[in-house]
Design a protein around this motif. Structure first.
Motif: not given
Length: 311
Positions: A257-262, A294-298, A174-177, A300-309
Protein backbone atom coordinates in the motif's frame (compact mmCIF):
# COMPACT_ATOMS: atom_id res chain seq x y z
CA UNK A 1 27.19 -13.22 41.10
CA UNK A 2 23.43 -13.23 41.72
CA UNK A 3 21.28 -11.82 38.94
CA UNK A 4 20.25 -8.18 38.67
CA UNK A 5 16.61 -7.18 38.28
CA UNK A 6 17.07 -6.41 34.59
CA UNK A 7 18.48 -8.20 31.58
CA UNK A 8 22.09 -9.32 31.25
CA UNK A 9 22.84 -10.55 27.72
CA UNK A 10 26.26 -11.96 26.87
CA UNK A 11 27.91 -13.69 23.94
CA UNK A 12 30.25 -16.57 24.69
CA UNK A 13 32.69 -17.46 21.91
CA UNK A 14 34.21 -20.90 22.36
CA UNK A 15 36.55 -23.02 20.30
CA UNK A 16 36.52 -26.38 22.08
CA UNK A 17 34.32 -28.61 24.22
CA UNK A 18 36.55 -27.85 27.20
CA UNK A 19 36.01 -24.11 26.76
CA UNK A 20 32.24 -24.64 26.55
CA UNK A 21 32.13 -26.69 29.74
CA UNK A 22 34.63 -24.63 31.74
CA UNK A 23 32.66 -21.43 31.13
CA UNK A 24 29.09 -22.66 31.47
CA UNK A 25 29.22 -25.21 34.28
CA UNK A 26 30.29 -22.57 36.89
CA UNK A 27 27.66 -20.22 35.39
CA UNK A 28 24.99 -22.91 35.84
CA UNK A 29 26.05 -23.95 39.34
CA UNK A 30 26.15 -20.35 40.54
CA UNK A 31 22.60 -19.87 39.31
CA UNK A 32 21.41 -23.01 41.07
CA UNK A 33 23.16 -21.85 44.25
CA UNK A 34 21.04 -18.68 44.17
CA UNK A 35 17.85 -20.66 43.40
CA UNK A 36 17.60 -19.21 39.92
CA UNK A 37 15.76 -21.20 37.26
CA UNK A 38 18.11 -22.54 34.60
CA UNK A 39 17.30 -23.35 30.97
CA UNK A 40 19.77 -24.52 28.31
CA UNK A 41 18.73 -24.54 24.64
CA UNK A 42 21.89 -25.88 23.00
CA UNK A 43 22.95 -28.55 20.52
CA UNK A 44 22.32 -32.18 21.39
CA UNK A 45 26.08 -32.69 21.76
CA UNK A 46 26.35 -29.76 24.16
CA UNK A 47 23.37 -30.99 26.18
CA UNK A 48 25.31 -34.22 26.70
CA UNK A 49 28.43 -32.27 27.74
CA UNK A 50 26.51 -30.20 30.28
CA UNK A 51 24.62 -33.19 31.70
CA UNK A 52 27.84 -35.11 32.19
CA UNK A 53 29.72 -32.18 33.73
CA UNK A 54 26.88 -31.10 36.04
CA UNK A 55 26.22 -34.60 37.36
CA UNK A 56 23.35 -34.62 39.86
CA UNK A 57 22.82 -30.86 39.36
CA UNK A 58 21.66 -31.54 35.80
CA UNK A 59 18.28 -32.65 37.18
CA UNK A 60 17.52 -29.01 38.06
CA UNK A 61 18.15 -27.77 34.51
CA UNK A 62 15.57 -27.59 31.73
CA UNK A 63 17.32 -28.82 28.57
CA UNK A 64 15.97 -28.02 25.09
CA UNK A 65 17.29 -29.19 21.71
CA UNK A 66 18.18 -25.93 20.02
CA UNK A 67 17.24 -27.29 16.56
CA UNK A 68 13.65 -27.59 17.77
CA UNK A 69 13.71 -24.25 19.64
CA UNK A 70 15.10 -21.86 17.03
CA UNK A 71 12.51 -22.21 14.28
CA UNK A 72 11.39 -18.60 13.88
CA UNK A 73 12.51 -15.58 15.95
CA UNK A 74 9.01 -14.58 17.03
CA UNK A 75 8.14 -18.08 18.27
CA UNK A 76 11.47 -18.30 20.10
CA UNK A 77 10.82 -14.96 21.79
CA UNK A 78 7.38 -16.22 22.79
CA UNK A 79 8.91 -19.42 24.13
CA UNK A 80 11.44 -17.55 26.27
CA UNK A 81 8.63 -15.36 27.57
CA UNK A 82 6.59 -18.41 28.63
CA UNK A 83 9.60 -20.04 30.33
CA UNK A 84 10.36 -16.83 32.19
CA UNK A 85 6.75 -16.39 33.29
CA UNK A 86 6.52 -20.01 34.44
CA UNK A 87 9.80 -19.77 36.40
CA UNK A 88 8.68 -16.63 38.23
CA UNK A 89 5.30 -18.24 38.97
CA UNK A 90 7.16 -21.16 40.60
CA UNK A 91 8.83 -18.73 43.00
CA UNK A 92 12.18 -18.14 41.31
CA UNK A 93 13.33 -14.53 41.49
CA UNK A 94 15.40 -14.76 38.32
CA UNK A 95 16.31 -17.02 35.40
CA UNK A 96 19.56 -17.99 33.67
CA UNK A 97 19.20 -18.92 30.01
CA UNK A 98 21.83 -20.53 27.80
CA UNK A 99 20.71 -19.99 24.22
CA UNK A 100 22.80 -21.38 21.35
CA UNK A 101 21.11 -19.99 18.26
CA UNK A 102 20.65 -22.33 15.28
CA UNK A 103 21.69 -19.85 12.59
CA UNK A 104 20.94 -22.20 9.69
CA UNK A 105 21.95 -21.42 6.09
CA UNK A 106 23.89 -18.22 5.41
CA UNK A 107 20.81 -16.51 3.91
CA UNK A 108 19.13 -16.81 7.34
CA UNK A 109 22.00 -15.28 9.33
CA UNK A 110 20.62 -11.70 9.24
CA UNK A 111 17.27 -12.97 10.55
CA UNK A 112 18.89 -14.47 13.62
CA UNK A 113 21.40 -11.69 14.28
CA UNK A 114 18.45 -9.28 14.22
CA UNK A 115 16.75 -11.57 16.76
CA UNK A 116 19.82 -11.37 19.01
CA UNK A 117 19.72 -7.57 18.84
CA UNK A 118 15.98 -7.46 19.53
CA UNK A 119 16.35 -9.50 22.73
CA UNK A 120 18.10 -6.53 24.35
CA UNK A 121 14.91 -4.51 24.02
CA UNK A 122 12.24 -7.20 24.37
CA UNK A 123 13.61 -8.52 27.67
CA UNK A 124 15.24 -5.31 28.91
CA UNK A 125 13.28 -5.36 32.19
CA UNK A 126 13.36 -9.14 32.69
CA UNK A 127 15.25 -10.63 35.65
CA UNK A 128 17.23 -12.84 33.29
CA UNK A 129 20.84 -13.54 32.38
CA UNK A 130 21.15 -14.87 28.84
CA UNK A 131 24.44 -16.34 27.66
CA UNK A 132 24.56 -17.15 23.93
CA UNK A 133 27.33 -19.63 22.98
CA UNK A 134 28.96 -19.16 19.55
CA UNK A 135 31.06 -22.08 18.29
CA UNK A 136 34.02 -20.49 16.52
CA UNK A 137 34.89 -23.87 14.98
CA UNK A 138 31.66 -23.95 12.98
CA UNK A 139 30.43 -20.36 12.53
CA UNK A 140 31.82 -17.87 10.00
CA UNK A 141 33.81 -14.86 11.23
CA UNK A 142 30.98 -12.52 10.19
CA UNK A 143 28.66 -14.12 12.76
CA UNK A 144 31.29 -13.87 15.47
CA UNK A 145 31.64 -10.17 14.65
CA UNK A 146 27.86 -9.76 14.83
CA UNK A 147 27.87 -11.45 18.23
CA UNK A 148 29.96 -8.57 19.54
CA UNK A 149 27.58 -6.07 17.95
CA UNK A 150 24.40 -7.64 19.35
CA UNK A 151 25.54 -8.42 22.91
CA UNK A 152 26.53 -5.71 25.42
CA UNK A 153 29.24 -7.98 26.82
CA UNK A 154 31.20 -11.14 26.12
CA UNK A 155 31.49 -13.99 28.59
CA UNK A 156 34.64 -16.09 28.44
CA UNK A 157 34.30 -16.88 31.33
CA UNK A 158 34.56 -13.39 32.82
CA UNK A 159 32.30 -10.63 31.54
CA UNK A 160 33.90 -7.90 29.42
CA UNK A 161 31.98 -5.03 27.80
CA UNK A 162 31.81 -5.25 24.02
CA UNK A 163 33.19 -2.14 22.36
CA UNK A 164 31.39 -3.06 19.13
CA UNK A 165 27.91 -3.24 20.71
CA UNK A 166 25.08 -1.37 18.97
CA UNK A 167 21.74 -0.47 20.51
CA UNK A 168 18.88 -2.64 19.15
CA UNK A 169 17.25 -0.01 16.93
CA UNK A 170 20.60 1.01 15.48
CA UNK A 171 21.51 -2.58 14.65
CA UNK A 172 18.08 -3.38 13.18
CA UNK A 173 18.23 -0.31 10.97
CA UNK A 174 21.71 -1.29 9.76
CA UNK A 175 20.97 -4.97 9.05
CA UNK A 176 17.98 -5.60 6.82
CA UNK A 177 15.69 -8.59 7.17
CA UNK A 178 16.03 -10.70 3.97
CA UNK A 179 12.99 -10.74 1.72
CA UNK A 180 11.43 -14.18 1.18
CA UNK A 181 12.43 -15.17 -2.36
CA UNK A 182 9.94 -15.19 -5.24
CA UNK A 183 10.24 -16.40 -8.81
CA UNK A 184 8.24 -15.44 -11.87
CA UNK A 185 4.88 -13.66 -11.99
CA UNK A 186 2.36 -14.07 -9.15
CA UNK A 187 -0.37 -16.67 -9.51
CA UNK A 188 -2.82 -14.30 -7.84
CA UNK A 189 -3.07 -10.51 -7.83
CA UNK A 190 -5.98 -8.83 -6.08
CA UNK A 191 -7.07 -5.37 -4.96
CA UNK A 192 -7.98 -5.74 -1.27
CA UNK A 193 -8.87 -2.14 -0.39
CA UNK A 194 -12.54 -3.04 0.13
CA UNK A 195 -12.03 -5.80 2.66
CA UNK A 196 -10.38 -9.09 3.57
CA UNK A 197 -13.20 -11.49 2.61
CA UNK A 198 -12.35 -11.68 -1.09
CA UNK A 199 -8.67 -12.25 -0.27
CA UNK A 200 -9.52 -15.04 2.17
CA UNK A 201 -11.69 -16.77 -0.42
CA UNK A 202 -9.17 -16.42 -3.25
CA UNK A 203 -6.18 -17.66 -1.21
CA UNK A 204 -8.24 -20.54 0.22
CA UNK A 205 -9.09 -21.68 -3.30
CA UNK A 206 -5.45 -21.36 -4.33
CA UNK A 207 -4.34 -23.53 -1.40
CA UNK A 208 -6.88 -26.22 -2.26
CA UNK A 209 -5.68 -26.26 -5.86
CA UNK A 210 -2.08 -26.54 -4.64
CA UNK A 211 -2.87 -29.56 -2.44
CA UNK A 212 -2.91 -27.76 0.92
CA UNK A 213 -6.52 -28.67 1.76
CA UNK A 214 -6.87 -29.55 5.47
CA UNK A 215 -3.27 -28.66 6.34
CA UNK A 216 -2.69 -26.64 9.51
CA UNK A 217 0.03 -24.61 7.77
CA UNK A 218 -2.55 -23.55 5.21
CA UNK A 219 -4.78 -22.26 8.01
CA UNK A 220 -1.76 -20.43 9.45
CA UNK A 221 -1.12 -18.73 6.12
CA UNK A 222 -4.77 -17.64 5.80
CA UNK A 223 -4.76 -16.17 9.31
CA UNK A 224 -1.47 -14.33 8.73
CA UNK A 225 -2.68 -13.00 5.40
CA UNK A 226 -5.93 -11.73 6.95
CA UNK A 227 -4.00 -9.94 9.71
CA UNK A 228 -1.64 -8.24 7.25
CA UNK A 229 -4.42 -7.24 4.85
CA UNK A 230 -6.47 -5.87 7.75
CA UNK A 231 -3.49 -3.81 8.90
CA UNK A 232 -3.09 -2.44 5.38
CA UNK A 233 -6.77 -1.48 5.16
CA UNK A 234 -6.69 0.21 8.58
CA UNK A 235 -3.34 1.97 8.43
CA UNK A 236 -2.32 2.17 4.77
CA UNK A 237 -3.30 4.55 2.02
CA UNK A 238 -4.05 4.38 -1.69
CA UNK A 239 -4.23 1.09 -3.56
CA UNK A 240 -3.93 -2.03 -1.39
CA UNK A 241 -2.81 -5.04 -3.37
CA UNK A 242 -2.27 -8.69 -2.53
CA UNK A 243 0.01 -10.83 -4.70
CA UNK A 244 0.66 -14.53 -4.18
CA UNK A 245 3.31 -16.94 -5.48
CA UNK A 246 3.18 -20.74 -5.04
CA UNK A 247 6.24 -22.84 -5.78
CA UNK A 248 8.03 -25.91 -4.40
CA UNK A 249 5.78 -26.32 -1.37
CA UNK A 250 6.00 -22.67 -0.32
CA UNK A 251 3.28 -20.04 -0.66
CA UNK A 252 4.54 -16.46 -0.53
CA UNK A 253 2.21 -13.48 -0.15
CA UNK A 254 2.93 -9.78 -0.58
CA UNK A 255 0.66 -6.98 0.60
CA UNK A 256 1.49 -3.45 -0.53
CA UNK A 257 0.00 0.00 0.00
CA UNK A 258 1.00 3.65 -0.11
CA UNK A 259 1.01 4.21 3.65
CA UNK A 260 3.93 5.29 5.80
CA UNK A 261 4.61 1.74 6.91
CA UNK A 262 6.25 0.55 10.10
CA UNK A 263 8.61 3.05 11.72
CA UNK A 264 9.53 0.97 14.79
CA UNK A 265 11.94 -1.84 13.78
CA UNK A 266 11.05 -3.77 16.95
CA UNK A 267 7.37 -4.21 16.08
CA UNK A 268 6.84 -7.90 15.52
CA UNK A 269 9.49 -8.84 18.09
CA UNK A 270 7.77 -7.37 21.13
CA UNK A 271 4.71 -9.26 22.40
CA UNK A 272 1.80 -6.79 22.34
CA UNK A 273 0.68 -5.38 25.68
CA UNK A 274 -2.28 -7.22 27.16
CA UNK A 275 -4.32 -4.03 27.57
CA UNK A 276 -4.06 -3.05 23.90
CA UNK A 277 -6.76 -3.97 21.41
CA UNK A 278 -4.60 -3.06 18.40
CA UNK A 279 -1.04 -3.72 17.29
CA UNK A 280 -1.38 -7.48 17.42
CA UNK A 281 -1.61 -8.23 13.70
CA UNK A 282 2.10 -8.18 12.85
CA UNK A 283 2.96 -10.11 16.02
CA UNK A 284 0.43 -12.83 15.12
CA UNK A 285 1.72 -13.02 11.55
CA UNK A 286 5.33 -13.29 12.78
CA UNK A 287 4.31 -16.22 14.98
CA UNK A 288 2.72 -18.05 12.05
CA UNK A 289 5.03 -17.43 9.09
CA UNK A 290 8.34 -19.05 8.22
CA UNK A 291 9.58 -15.69 6.96
CA UNK A 292 8.21 -12.14 7.07
CA UNK A 293 9.74 -8.84 5.99
CA UNK A 294 8.46 -5.26 5.94
CA UNK A 295 10.18 -2.75 3.65
CA UNK A 296 9.62 0.68 2.10
CA UNK A 297 10.18 0.74 -1.65
CA UNK A 298 9.40 3.64 -4.01
CA UNK A 299 6.96 5.29 -1.56
CA UNK A 300 5.23 1.95 -1.08
CA UNK A 301 5.10 -0.22 2.03
CA UNK A 302 5.55 -3.90 1.22
CA UNK A 303 4.95 -6.80 3.60
CA UNK A 304 6.11 -10.12 2.16
CA UNK A 305 5.61 -13.35 4.07
CA UNK A 306 5.91 -17.05 3.34
CA UNK A 307 4.74 -20.37 4.73
CA UNK A 308 6.16 -23.76 3.73
CA UNK A 309 4.09 -26.94 3.98
CA UNK A 310 5.47 -29.86 5.98
CA UNK A 311 7.54 -32.36 3.99
Amino acid sequence: MPLSATLTHDAMLYGSDDEFVSALVPFAREGLKHDEALVAAVTAANIALLRDALGADAAAVTFIDRDEWYKRPATTVGGWQRLLTDALARGHKSVRLIGEVAFGPRREHPTWTRYEAALNDVFAQAPAWIVCPYDSRALPPSLLDDARRTHPATFHPRRCPSEQYLEPEQFLHSVAEPMPPISGPPVLSLDVAEGVAAARHAVSELLVAAGWAGLERGDDLILAMCEIVTNSIRHGRGRRELRVWAQDGTVTCEVSDEGAGVTDPLIGYRPPAQDLTGGRGLWIAQQLCDALTVIRRDATTVVRFAVTRPA
